[in-house]
Design a protein around this motif. Sequence first.
Motif, PDB file in Angstrom:
ATOM      1  N   THR A 548      28.097 -31.050  26.867  1.00 48.23           N
ATOM      2  CA  THR A 548      28.012 -31.597  28.314  1.00 48.23           C
ATOM      3  C   THR A 548      27.570 -32.866  28.434  1.00 48.23           C
ATOM      4  N   LYS A 549      26.548 -33.108  27.771  1.00 50.29           N
ATOM      5  CA  LYS A 549      25.604 -34.324  27.984  1.00 50.29           C
ATOM      6  C   LYS A 549      24.733 -34.113  29.361  1.00 50.29           C
ATOM      7  N   SER A 550      24.812 -33.033  29.736  1.00 54.04           N
ATOM      8  CA  SER A 550      23.857 -32.989  30.782  1.00 54.04           C
ATOM      9  C   SER A 550      22.669 -32.017  30.388  1.00 54.04           C
ATOM     10  N   TYR A 551      21.403 -32.477  31.049  1.00 57.19           N
ATOM     11  CA  TYR A 551      20.308 -32.099  30.733  1.00 57.19           C
ATOM     12  C   TYR A 551      19.931 -30.651  31.501  1.00 57.19           C
ATOM     13  N   LEU A 552      20.965 -30.195  32.344  1.00 54.00           N
ATOM     14  CA  LEU A 552      20.750 -28.771  33.050  1.00 54.00           C
ATOM     15  C   LEU A 552      22.142 -28.278  33.127  1.00 54.00           C
ATOM     16  N   PRO A 553      22.673 -28.167  31.851  1.00 59.46           N
ATOM     17  CA  PRO A 553      24.182 -27.283  31.864  1.00 59.46           C
ATOM     18  C   PRO A 553      24.072 -25.959  32.579  1.00 59.46           C
ATOM     19  N   VAL A 554      23.150 -25.235  32.346  1.00 58.61           N
ATOM     20  CA  VAL A 554      23.105 -23.935  33.182  1.00 58.61           C
ATOM     21  C   VAL A 554      23.636 -23.961  34.680  1.00 58.61           C
ATOM     22  N   VAL A 555      23.353 -25.124  35.334  1.00 56.07           N
ATOM     23  CA  VAL A 555      23.753 -25.026  36.825  1.00 56.07           C
ATOM     24  C   VAL A 555      24.784 -25.823  36.820  1.00 56.07           C
ATOM     25  N   GLU A 556      25.178 -27.245  36.223  1.00 54.49           N
ATOM     26  CA  GLU A 556      26.313 -27.995  36.476  1.00 54.49           C
ATOM     27  C   GLU A 556      27.574 -27.342  35.535  1.00 54.49           C
ATOM     28  N   TYR A 557      27.359 -26.777  34.455  1.00 55.86           N
ATOM     29  CA  TYR A 557      28.329 -26.265  33.566  1.00 55.86           C
ATOM     30  C   TYR A 557      28.042 -24.878  33.183  1.00 55.86           C
ATOM     31  N   PRO A 558      28.174 -23.861  34.169  1.00 52.68           N
ATOM     32  CA  PRO A 558      27.914 -22.538  33.928  1.00 52.68           C
ATOM     33  C   PRO A 558      28.938 -21.811  32.939  1.00 52.68           C
ATOM     34  N   ARG A 559      29.986 -22.329  32.944  1.00 51.94           N
ATOM     35  CA  ARG A 559      30.876 -21.674  31.866  1.00 51.94           C
ATOM     36  C   ARG A 559      30.718 -22.389  30.360  1.00 51.94           C
ATOM     37  N   SER A 560      30.133 -23.242  30.211  1.00 50.18           N
ATOM     38  CA  SER A 560      29.835 -23.818  28.944  1.00 50.18           C
ATOM     39  C   SER A 560      29.467 -22.944  27.878  1.00 50.18           C
ATOM     40  N   GLY A 561      29.415 -23.261  26.537  1.00 45.85           N
ATOM     41  CA  GLY A 561      29.149 -22.679  25.655  1.00 45.85           C
ATOM     42  C   GLY A 561      27.442 -22.368  25.527  1.00 45.85           C
ATOM     43  N   ILE A 562      26.926 -23.815  25.696  1.00 45.53           N
ATOM     44  CA  ILE A 562      25.655 -23.755  25.758  1.00 45.53           C
ATOM     45  C   ILE A 562      24.985 -22.870  26.861  1.00 45.53           C
ATOM     46  N   SER A 563      25.433 -23.021  28.062  1.00 44.59           N
ATOM     47  CA  SER A 563      25.124 -21.931  29.194  1.00 44.59           C
ATOM     48  C   SER A 563      25.122 -20.652  28.814  1.00 44.59           C
ATOM     49  N   GLU A 564      26.109 -20.241  28.198  1.00 45.78           N
ATOM     50  CA  GLU A 564      25.941 -18.780  27.603  1.00 45.78           C
ATOM     51  C   GLU A 564      25.016 -18.403  26.527  1.00 45.78           C
ATOM     52  N   SER A 565      24.915 -19.438  25.698  1.00 42.14           N
ATOM     53  CA  SER A 565      23.830 -19.207  24.737  1.00 42.14           C
ATOM     54  C   SER A 565      22.477 -19.077  25.537  1.00 42.14           C
TER      55      SER A 565
END
Length: 791
Positions: A548-565
């Motif tokens: 996502t190239k975001s430093y805070l994906p758990v908020v900006e991209y909650p459905r992304s793979g890194i947020s799940e991990s």
Amino acid sequence: MSVESISQEGITIKDLINQILSNWVWFALCGFFGLCIGFIFFKYTPPNYSMKSMLLAKEEEQGLSVENLFGGSPLGGSSNLMNQVGILNSYTLHKQVLENLNWSYSWFKKDLFYDEDLYKNAPFILKLEDGFENSTGIPVSILPLSDKQFLVRVENKSKYLGLKKSELEVEFEQVVDYGQTFHNDYFHFSLEPVSGRTHEQGTEYTLIFNQIETLTLAYQKSLKINLIDEKADLIQLALEGNNPERGVDYLNELAKEYLKFGLYQKNRASENTVNFIDAQLSEIVDSLELAGQNFTDFRSKNRVVDLGQEAGLVMQRLEEVESQASMAQLRLDYYKNLSSYLNDAAQMEKVVAPSVVGITDPTLNALVIRLSELYNKRGILAKSGRNPAINSIDHEIQITRESLEENLRNLLSNTEIQLENLRQRKYRIDSQLATLPQTEQELIDIKRSFDLNNELYTFLLQKRAEAAITNASNVSDVQVLDPSRLSTAEKVGPSLIKNVFFGGAVGMFIPLAITILAGAFSETISKKEELETATRIPIIGTVVHNKTKSYLPVVEYPRSGISESIRSLRTNVYYGLKYQNNKVIAVHSMITNEGKSFISLNLATSFAINKSNVLLLGADLRNPSLSYVLNCSKDRGLSTYLLGNHSFDEIIEWTNNNLSFIPAGPILPNPSELIGNGNFDKFLREAKDRFEYIIIDNAPISLVTDGVLVGKLADLNLVVFRQGRSQKNQIKEINQVAENKMIPNLFLVFNDYKSNKAGYGYGSGGGYGYYSDNSRSKDEKEFENVLVKTV
């Protein structure tokens, strides 16, 4: 398992496939580039042709041969396919072929990518000066300038002499008139224009004077000799080259010279016989003429026409004994000469068959011919280079020679006994002769000498005629079934399919080799299995690569793979602290840029979203990256608290929806002393009273002691290893930390994990697909509004 064992394992097939899939673009580009190179190579490579001819090596015919005429004494050699192959591949035969073809020089036309062979299409008439040997192996450039002049040039070329290469630096350039002799220390020649031939502007030719020895070795190596079938006596000769006409001429001349060689070998024995008989006849003729003249003169002088009855009988017995003695002496001389020739291969090849001198012993005949054949065969194989069959032939020669020596000893003894008996008989006859009248005695002596020489002369003439008939009736054991022809020359290269396929394969092999070598010699951790097999410390979670190239994906991209991990890591940490009264979590790394600050921020945010009161503490007092990421104040924080300059409440940067952040503060020169002065313990006690979870972004533990001091006070310590960044030797270091119990409750986190596996994933767009973009909770949306603005 040790770090060394990991390095030795290298890259597995599974990893290799994953690497190829992840770098398929490079493989495709390199493969395409290889295909282009293969096509260019096909387009501009000179054509290669295969020329062939077929020979029949038939068995020796049973006709009018010396073997039959002389009672089973073979003077010719038997055909053997392997012998024929050895002869065809002999250096002597190939050199003779090149000398017959007179390939002392070659002309080439220079092209952009290769030089075209101008065999039988010479651009000029070359005239050489007698008595001067031109330097060989040096390409001489000839550039026509006009109808009257040409330029001759040589630039820094090497001269080859025999098998050894001696460097000879040659450089000259000169304009020469047609018909004028060009001469220097290296070359003497003149050129004449070919009538009716014109040269395009700028066309350059190359003249090379060939060294026959070097050229012989080249053709000897390139000639392929194949036996068509083990049960057939067929031999196929094959030669490949860029000029089919040159190859055809070479194969045909080779077959012609080979037939001449075979016929020479068959005629050698009969020619030796004729030469031997001629030498004997030259001695007997004079004796015969003198004896005949004496016999005639005696009868005329004494008016004696014939002998009396008694004298005739004595004469008959005496001639019989002397004839036997003469033949016995001839055999004895042959045996003695043969004994002296046994160890001399050259002399054995010249030895005539025993039957020529009246010896009918079948064993001796067979042994003499066999030994001569073996010596001849050994000479042929020796000329063709190193051949393992020579050792076998040497052994057979030794056995045959020993048998022949034993046979000769017996024959010599028997012949000497026979001669002694004949001498005694002659003595008794001479005694009877003494009782005859003087005139008859003299007549008997003269007539006896004449008859003896006449009988020997007649015998030798008969043998000479037989040998001459054999020589005339001999034909070669080899026939040319299919001579080489231009019409049958087959183009064998270059092949478009092979070149393009090979080019593509080589092109794809380059990134493949780089991938394999990179995996085999890489010092970084490239896969999770390397970490699992090298340490007993549990891996509490795996954080996938952040797309996502975001430093805070758990908020900006909650459905992304890194947020799940990250959420999976939060769950594992929760159960890891389930029975702990306090919830202090320290996030470490071994070196910089392994992602500890990123994981600390997202893990703390994930706990806060899950209704937990969380404090995120920046404890990396040397490199406070969270302060830069969250754009917080740099003039106060943990460092100023430890100095006693600010209170706990004064260093809290902000609080929002259960998440509070305390930055590291200004960078001071003595972080370790600050953490160890006792104020950090006080800080933690106060933080534990206010927050459920305290997540600490700690300093790298392998570089400074700050991280170890903080880790001792934490309830759970997470050490981050990053794929493709962390070093394999760091595993050994963290194992030592665990073994020495320097930090309690130690767990590992594998960060930036990249996988090429197909199948179950996080759904299109990076999520599981269990909920839509609007399925985020109210708290998540508020975190996004506040934290994203802050970041």
